[in-house]
Design a protein around this motif. Structure first.
Motif, PDB file in Angstrom:
ATOM      1  N   THR A  56     125.133 126.920  68.824  1.00 33.85           N
ATOM      2  CA  THR A  56     126.187 126.346  69.671  1.00 33.85           C
ATOM      3  C   THR A  56     127.561 126.709  69.126  1.00 33.85           C
ATOM      4  O   THR A  56     128.469 127.124  69.867  1.00 33.85           O
ATOM      5  CB  THR A  56     126.028 124.806  69.719  1.00 33.85           C
ATOM      6  OG1 THR A  56     124.739 124.503  70.233  1.00 33.85           O
ATOM      7  CG2 THR A  56     127.090 124.162  70.586  1.00 33.85           C
ATOM      8  N   LEU A  57     127.711 126.583  67.821  1.00 34.61           N
ATOM      9  CA  LEU A  57     128.988 126.897  67.169  1.00 34.61           C
ATOM     10  C   LEU A  57     129.360 128.360  67.394  1.00 34.61           C
ATOM     11  O   LEU A  57     130.484 128.687  67.811  1.00 34.61           O
ATOM     12  CB  LEU A  57     128.869 126.589  65.664  1.00 34.61           C
ATOM     13  CG  LEU A  57     130.079 126.926  64.799  1.00 34.61           C
ATOM     14  CD1 LEU A  57     131.268 126.039  65.151  1.00 34.61           C
ATOM     15  CD2 LEU A  57     129.733 126.760  63.310  1.00 34.61           C
ATOM     16  N   THR A  58     128.422 129.245  67.142  1.00 32.76           N
ATOM     17  CA  THR A  58     128.720 130.679  67.230  1.00 32.76           C
ATOM     18  C   THR A  58     129.015 131.109  68.666  1.00 32.76           C
ATOM     19  O   THR A  58     129.958 131.866  68.908  1.00 32.76           O
ATOM     20  CB  THR A  58     127.545 131.490  66.640  1.00 32.76           C
ATOM     21  OG1 THR A  58     127.386 131.095  65.281  1.00 32.76           O
ATOM     22  CG2 THR A  58     127.799 132.981  66.711  1.00 32.76           C
ATOM     23  N   ALA A  59     128.231 130.620  69.613  1.00 34.73           N
ATOM     24  CA  ALA A  59     128.485 130.986  71.015  1.00 34.73           C
ATOM     25  C   ALA A  59     129.870 130.511  71.444  1.00 34.73           C
ATOM     26  O   ALA A  59     130.613 131.233  72.123  1.00 34.73           O
ATOM     27  CB  ALA A  59     127.406 130.379  71.912  1.00 34.73           C
ATOM     28  N   THR A  60     130.231 129.307  71.025  1.00 33.77           N
ATOM     29  CA  THR A  60     131.541 128.763  71.390  1.00 33.77           C
ATOM     30  C   THR A  60     132.664 129.607  70.789  1.00 33.77           C
ATOM     31  O   THR A  60     133.653 129.923  71.474  1.00 33.77           O
ATOM     32  CB  THR A  60     131.649 127.292  70.909  1.00 33.77           C
ATOM     33  OG1 THR A  60     130.554 126.553  71.434  1.00 33.77           O
ATOM     34  CG2 THR A  60     132.957 126.664  71.362  1.00 33.77           C
ATOM     35  N   ILE A  61     132.511 129.993  69.532  1.00 32.99           N
ATOM     36  CA  ILE A  61     133.558 130.789  68.870  1.00 32.99           C
ATOM     37  C   ILE A  61     133.680 132.176  69.508  1.00 32.99           C
ATOM     38  O   ILE A  61     134.787 132.684  69.713  1.00 32.99           O
ATOM     39  CB  ILE A  61     133.281 130.863  67.354  1.00 32.99           C
ATOM     40  CG1 ILE A  61     133.561 129.495  66.724  1.00 32.99           C
ATOM     41  CG2 ILE A  61     134.126 131.954  66.691  1.00 32.99           C
ATOM     42  CD1 ILE A  61     133.121 129.353  65.288  1.00 32.99           C
ATOM     43  N   LEU A  62     132.538 132.770  69.850  1.00 31.49           N
ATOM     44  CA  LEU A  62     132.584 134.098  70.494  1.00 31.49           C
ATOM     45  C   LEU A  62     133.386 134.041  71.792  1.00 31.49           C
ATOM     46  O   LEU A  62     134.116 134.983  72.132  1.00 31.49           O
ATOM     47  CB  LEU A  62     131.157 134.593  70.768  1.00 31.49           C
ATOM     48  CG  LEU A  62     130.412 135.135  69.537  1.00 31.49           C
ATOM     49  CD1 LEU A  62     128.908 135.214  69.804  1.00 31.49           C
ATOM     50  CD2 LEU A  62     130.960 136.501  69.128  1.00 31.49           C
ATOM     51  N   ILE A  63     133.285 132.939  72.487  1.00 30.54           N
ATOM     52  CA  ILE A  63     133.988 132.812  73.771  1.00 30.54           C
ATOM     53  C   ILE A  63     135.427 132.324  73.569  1.00 30.54           C
ATOM     54  O   ILE A  63     136.379 132.927  74.075  1.00 30.54           O
ATOM     55  CB  ILE A  63     133.211 131.848  74.697  1.00 30.54           C
ATOM     56  CG1 ILE A  63     131.843 132.451  75.042  1.00 30.54           C
ATOM     57  CG2 ILE A  63     134.009 131.549  75.967  1.00 30.54           C
ATOM     58  CD1 ILE A  63     130.844 131.465  75.631  1.00 30.54           C
ATOM     59  N   GLU A  64     135.589 131.252  72.820  1.00 36.00           N
ATOM     60  CA  GLU A  64     136.900 130.598  72.739  1.00 36.00           C
ATOM     61  C   GLU A  64     137.869 131.301  71.786  1.00 36.00           C
ATOM     62  O   GLU A  64     139.063 131.337  72.035  1.00 36.00           O
ATOM     63  CB  GLU A  64     136.721 129.139  72.309  1.00 36.00           C
ATOM     64  CG  GLU A  64     136.035 128.287  73.354  1.00 36.00           C
ATOM     65  CD  GLU A  64     136.936 127.987  74.546  1.00 36.00           C
ATOM     66  OE1 GLU A  64     138.061 127.509  74.346  1.00 36.00           O
ATOM     67  OE2 GLU A  64     136.514 128.244  75.684  1.00 36.00           O
ATOM     68  N   GLY A 115     123.114 116.362  82.239  1.00 39.51           N
ATOM     69  CA  GLY A 115     122.620 117.683  81.853  1.00 39.51           C
ATOM     70  C   GLY A 115     121.550 118.114  82.837  1.00 39.51           C
ATOM     71  O   GLY A 115     121.367 117.490  83.881  1.00 39.51           O
ATOM     72  N   GLU A 116     120.849 119.204  82.536  1.00 39.08           N
ATOM     73  CA  GLU A 116     119.711 119.611  83.364  1.00 39.08           C
ATOM     74  C   GLU A 116     118.585 120.065  82.455  1.00 39.08           C
ATOM     75  O   GLU A 116     118.842 120.576  81.361  1.00 39.08           O
ATOM     76  CB  GLU A 116     120.095 120.684  84.387  1.00 39.08           C
ATOM     77  CG  GLU A 116     120.898 121.833  83.850  1.00 39.08           C
ATOM     78  CD  GLU A 116     121.493 122.733  84.937  1.00 39.08           C
ATOM     79  OE1 GLU A 116     120.885 122.861  86.009  1.00 39.08           O
ATOM     80  OE2 GLU A 116     122.552 123.319  84.675  1.00 39.08           O
ATOM     81  N   VAL A 179     123.705 126.143  77.273  1.00 42.30           N
ATOM     82  CA  VAL A 179     124.584 124.979  77.478  1.00 42.30           C
ATOM     83  C   VAL A 179     126.048 125.403  77.326  1.00 42.30           C
ATOM     84  O   VAL A 179     126.906 125.077  78.160  1.00 42.30           O
ATOM     85  CB  VAL A 179     124.244 123.842  76.474  1.00 42.30           C
ATOM     86  CG1 VAL A 179     125.311 122.757  76.499  1.00 42.30           C
ATOM     87  CG2 VAL A 179     122.878 123.248  76.782  1.00 42.30           C
ATOM     88  N   VAL A 180     126.342 126.148  76.265  1.00 44.51           N
ATOM     89  CA  VAL A 180     127.735 126.569  76.005  1.00 44.51           C
ATOM     90  C   VAL A 180     128.230 127.451  77.150  1.00 44.51           C
ATOM     91  O   VAL A 180     129.310 127.214  77.718  1.00 44.51           O
ATOM     92  CB  VAL A 180     127.829 127.324  74.654  1.00 44.51           C
ATOM     93  CG1 VAL A 180     129.201 127.967  74.486  1.00 44.51           C
ATOM     94  CG2 VAL A 180     127.519 126.393  73.489  1.00 44.51           C
ATOM     95  N   CYS A 181     127.462 128.465  77.495  1.00 42.18           N
ATOM     96  CA  CYS A 181     127.940 129.437  78.489  1.00 42.18           C
ATOM     97  C   CYS A 181     128.027 128.822  79.877  1.00 42.18           C
ATOM     98  O   CYS A 181     128.995 129.089  80.607  1.00 42.18           O
ATOM     99  CB  CYS A 181     127.026 130.660  78.510  1.00 42.18           C
ATOM    100  SG  CYS A 181     127.161 131.650  77.015  1.00 42.18           S
ATOM    101  N   SER A 182     127.075 128.002  80.243  1.00 43.03           N
ATOM    102  CA  SER A 182     127.157 127.413  81.587  1.00 43.03           C
ATOM    103  C   SER A 182     128.318 126.427  81.651  1.00 43.03           C
ATOM    104  O   SER A 182     129.023 126.348  82.654  1.00 43.03           O
ATOM    105  CB  SER A 182     125.840 126.775  82.017  1.00 43.03           C
ATOM    106  OG  SER A 182     125.534 125.696  81.188  1.00 43.03           O
ATOM    107  N   SER A 183     128.580 125.712  80.555  1.00 43.07           N
ATOM    108  CA  SER A 183     129.709 124.764  80.546  1.00 43.07           C
ATOM    109  C   SER A 183     131.046 125.495  80.634  1.00 43.07           C
ATOM    110  O   SER A 183     131.991 124.997  81.238  1.00 43.07           O
ATOM    111  CB  SER A 183     129.690 123.921  79.269  1.00 43.07           C
ATOM    112  OG  SER A 183     128.471 123.234  79.149  1.00 43.07           O
ATOM    113  N   LEU A 184     131.131 126.674  79.997  1.00 37.82           N
ATOM    114  CA  LEU A 184     132.400 127.416  79.961  1.00 37.82           C
ATOM    115  C   LEU A 184     132.498 128.480  81.055  1.00 37.82           C
ATOM    116  O   LEU A 184     133.474 129.227  81.125  1.00 37.82           O
ATOM    117  CB  LEU A 184     132.583 128.066  78.575  1.00 37.82           C
ATOM    118  CG  LEU A 184     132.742 127.066  77.413  1.00 37.82           C
ATOM    119  CD1 LEU A 184     132.729 127.796  76.068  1.00 37.82           C
ATOM    120  CD2 LEU A 184     134.027 126.255  77.560  1.00 37.82           C
TER     121      LEU A 184
END
Ligand code: ADE
Length: 229
Positions: A56-64, A115-116, A179-184
């Motif tokens: 979760t941390l890494t996916a968020t950092i790659l995007i944000e 959530g789903e 979760v990260v990508c669908s939220s962002l």
């Protein structure tokens, strides 16, 4: 377009980093991020470390932080479906968390309010993958991938995950990325090559086939980068 390519373990991203040009290494949040180009396409590559929290941390950092607008995950998985053998490729059409449990409140496994249970991956990226597979004469299975903070090495647990979530494979990061990508609002794609069958031989098979299966997945992801750009 800037494509994030993520894995969980060094073995999963090393074959990709080795093929990059104009490499720039950045240490951030106790991890290393590799910016570079692959056939002139900008990419940022990182492995998260194992499990849902690190992923979760890494996916968020790659995007944000790095501004990636598409995310491709490459790695290995344990097979649930009997059709999947070591080295076979599976793409996730949806991802669920098999260890998420508030059934005590009457909810289904894998569900929390707002959530789903199953998060779908990007259809266009899946279509690109199917074209790449067809052009290479490779068989690509598509199915549900179940994620949890457990290395599953137990036939009973694996069968339960298979029947509860209709899952074909299991691993430890994909649903976090979903979760990260669908939220962002970032299109994402999860590819796995089978390293074991999540049964009593799983840890031995994993040790033996991690590197070869990770390479099969990584090579496919690089072909996808070519096909996307
Ligand atoms: N990744 C690869 N094999 C796995 C297994 N058996 N359990 C969890 N994650 C895995």
């Amino acid at each position: 377009m800037k494509i994030a390519i993520m894995g969980a373990m060094p073995e999963e991203v090393e074959p990709i980093v080795a093929k990059l040009n104009n490499l720039k290494k950045t240490d951030y949040a106790a991890n290393t991020y590799y910016e570079g180009t692959y056939n002139d396409q900008e990419v940022v590559v990182a492995y998260s470390k194992i499990g849902k929290v690190f992923a979760t941390l890494t996916a968020t950092i790659l995007i944000e932080k790095f501004g990636c607008d598409t995310l491709l995950f490459s790695g290995v998985a344990g097979a649930i479906s009997d059709e999947l053998k070591i080295g076979d490729l599976i793409i996730a059409d949806g991802l669920c968390q098999h260890d998420l449990d508030i059934t005590a409140f009457g909810h289904p496994f894998g569900y929390v309010p707002e959530g789903e249970v199953c998060i779908p991956s990007d259809v266009e990226l899946r279509n690109v993958a199917k074209e790449v597979a067809a052009s290479k004469g490779l068989v690509l299975k598509e199915g549900i991938i179940a994620t949890g903070d457990q290395f599953v090495a137990n036939a009973e647990r694996k069968d339960w995950i298979g029947s509860e979530f209709k899952a074909d494979a299991l691993e430890m990061e994909g649903a976090s990325v979903a979760v990260v990508c669908s939220s962002l609002g970032v299109p994402f794609f999860i590819l796995r090559a089978i390293s074991d069958s999540a049964d009593m031989d799983a840890s031995f098979n994993f040790d033996e086939f991690l590197e070869s299966s990770a390479k099969i997945s990584a090579d496919f992801i690089l072909s996808m980068v070519d096909a996307i750009k």
